[in-house]
Design a protein around this motif. Structure first.
Motif, mmCIF file in Angstrom:
data_model
loop_
_atom_site.group_PDB
_atom_site.id
_atom_site.type_symbol
_atom_site.label_atom_id
_atom_site.label_comp_id
_atom_site.label_asym_id
_atom_site.label_seq_id
_atom_site.Cartn_x
_atom_site.Cartn_y
_atom_site.Cartn_z
ATOM 1 N N VAL A 206 67.086 88.779 48.210
ATOM 2 C CA VAL A 206 68.417 89.380 48.114
ATOM 3 C C VAL A 206 69.511 88.443 48.621
ATOM 4 O O VAL A 206 70.460 88.872 49.287
ATOM 5 N N TYR A 208 71.257 86.833 46.384
ATOM 6 C CA TYR A 208 72.213 86.989 45.282
ATOM 7 C C TYR A 208 72.772 85.656 44.797
ATOM 8 O O TYR A 208 73.983 85.469 44.658
ATOM 9 N N THR A 212 67.818 84.488 43.349
ATOM 10 C CA THR A 212 67.693 85.908 43.023
ATOM 11 C C THR A 212 67.591 86.054 41.511
ATOM 12 O O THR A 212 66.781 86.845 41.003
ATOM 13 N N SER A 250 66.784 96.622 40.677
ATOM 14 C CA SER A 250 67.822 97.182 41.549
ATOM 15 C C SER A 250 67.481 98.595 41.992
ATOM 16 O O SER A 250 67.866 99.027 43.091
ATOM 17 N N GLY A 406 73.140 85.946 39.852
ATOM 18 C CA GLY A 406 72.889 86.477 41.187
ATOM 19 C C GLY A 406 74.057 87.282 41.715
ATOM 20 O O GLY A 406 73.869 88.352 42.329
ATOM 21 N N GLN A 407 75.268 86.805 41.474
ATOM 22 C CA GLN A 407 76.461 87.532 41.927
ATOM 23 C C GLN A 407 76.599 88.875 41.213
ATOM 24 O O GLN A 407 76.976 89.879 41.825
ATOM 25 N N GLU A 410 74.188 91.490 42.632
ATOM 26 C CA GLU A 410 74.659 92.133 43.859
ATOM 27 C C GLU A 410 75.599 93.294 43.549
ATOM 28 O O GLU A 410 75.566 94.330 44.222
#
Length: 437
Positions: A206, A208, A212, A250, A406-407, A410
């Protein structure tokens, strides 16, 4: 859950920590088993005469610290060769190597980790593997294909690793669950552990970032998806299969089966030791040694069980893998000796010797038949994982695009957007970034 946040992760993972442990390390449109790929476009064949002259080798990470042990082995049959080694900080390796290619001041030989191969090969500064130097089919396809571009091989595989599920056998027994084998049983695994009192049963990556994204890619492959077309020209990030994979991944966090905030990489051992986590999903083999380092020799054997990565809803297999390969720059002044050393490092005897020295695992399939590689549950699990390995997109922009993914992941985890909207946005940005070709 297989890398540290910094780009020096490989030095940490496959260096000192593995040496201390007793248990124990890009994507491709190249075709596995394509024996023509090894020398397509290559120069003159390399003969079997002893190497001569001076070979300048640039190394990175902790691997380089023990590499002189292999120089000594090589010189037994090549007494007239001199090997000089320069250790380059891993965080600076790509920039320094790229600058050297531009200036024509390159070493004769380097090794590159899987994550950096596409960026280096995009410079056009490396020689194809000479015809007949090695046999492609002798290596695990996923590792051979790391350095195949447009059906031309540029790297000789050196070592390989595969991730796995690592879990507390006592906590699993208390919860009445066995190792997850597919997505459905992984969710059940987590739910029953949660009900038994484990705060966050599953440890996911995690941070991100691109790593990730790499974990999500493995889940996507398990669902029949992927991030880029087979010809490596078109991003496919927002495919239906990938959206479903992100919804599943998720969902494990949203339902409290994994934490959105940790464990941070180096906290993974303490979280699992104390029972805050029960299972590391997609964990590297180095963790086994780390648990013994933290808790005493034999702790891992007593408390941990291992399993290969679970399959997707339709039985698709996929495993996170990595490793390293040898490359010879075009401007090398001693290509003959450089390729001979790369060939030497790819023999079964050398790959087993390197495992005994540094605990990096062989990329050569025949090396796994050596008695030194038998009877170890970690090795057996890694070998099985190498058969179902997933390659990263083999484009120079992967790390940048991976960070974008990755962003967006999140944002899904924090409840700000849907999986589809997140991957639609990642697709849009990826198309703007391109592939670097």
């Amino acid at each position: 859950m297989h890398i540290t946040p910094s780009r020096s992760r490989r030095a940490v993972l496959l260096g000192a920590a593995l040496v201390a442990s007793s248990a124990l390390l890009l994507a491709g449109c190249g075709r596995s088993g394509d024996s023509g790929a090894a020398g397509s476009g290559g120069g003159a064949k390399i003969d079997d005469k002893p190497a001569k002259g001076t070979v300048e080798i640039w190394t990175q990470g902790a691997d380089g610290a023990k590499l002189p042990d292999m120089f000594t082995e090589f010189k037994k049959d090549n007494p007239d060769v001199t090997i000089n080694m320069t250790q380059v900080p891993e965080a600076e390796f790509i920039s320094k190597m790229t600058a050297a290619i531009t200036a024509g001041t390159v070493p004769d030989l380097i090794y590159s980790f899987t994550e950096s191969q596409s960026a280096l090969l995009a410079t056009g500064g490396f020689e194809p593997v000479p015809d007949g130097l090695v046999k492609p089919d002798d290596f695990f396809p996923v590792i051979w294909e790391n350095s195949v571009v447009d059906d031309v091989a540029y790297g000789v595989p050196w070592y390989a690793y595969a991730d796995m599920t690592i879990y507390r056998k006592d906590l699993a027994a208390k919860a009445g669950v066995e190792a997850p084998t597919d997505w459905a049983s992984m969710r059940t695994f987590g739910e029953k552990l949660k009900a038994s009192g484990v705060e966050y049963p599953l440890a996911l990556y995690v941070n991100y970032d691109a790593y990730t994204a790499r974990q999500l890619l493995t889940f996507a492959k398990q669902n029949g998806g992927g991030f880029i077309s087979d010809d490596q020209k078109t991003w496919t990030i927002n495919s239906k299969e990938n959206v479903e994979a992100l919804e599943y991944w998720s969902g494990l966090i949203k339902d409290g089966l994994a934490s959105p905030d940790g464990p941070a990489f180096l906290d993974t051992v303490s979280w699992s030791t104390t029972g805050k986590n029960a299972a590391i999903i997609d964990g590297g083999p180095w963790f086994i040694g780390w648990f013994d380092d933290a808790n005493g020799k034999g702790w891992a054997d007593q408390n941990l069980s291992l399993a290969v990565a679970p399959t997707g809803p339709n039985g698709d297999t996929a495993t996170t893998v990595g490793g390293g390969s040898w490359f010879v720059p075009k401007d090398s002044k001693n290509k003959d000796a450089a390729w001979k050393f790369a060939r030497f490092m790819s023999t079964p005897q050398s790959q087993v010797k390197w495992y005994q020295i540094f605990h990096n695992m062989p990329a050569l399939k025949a090396a796994w038949d050596d008695p030194a590689m038998k009877g170890d549950r970690v090795l057996e699990t890694v070998k099985a994982g190498l058969e179902t390995g997933v390659n990263l997109p083999k484009v120079a922009t992967w790390n940048q695009v991976g960070d974008v993914i990755g962003q967006q992941i999140e944002k899904v985890v924090r409840g700000n957007t849907s999986a589809k909207d997140a991957l639609d946005e990642a697709q849009k940005q990826a198309e703007s970034i391109g592939t670097g070709k």
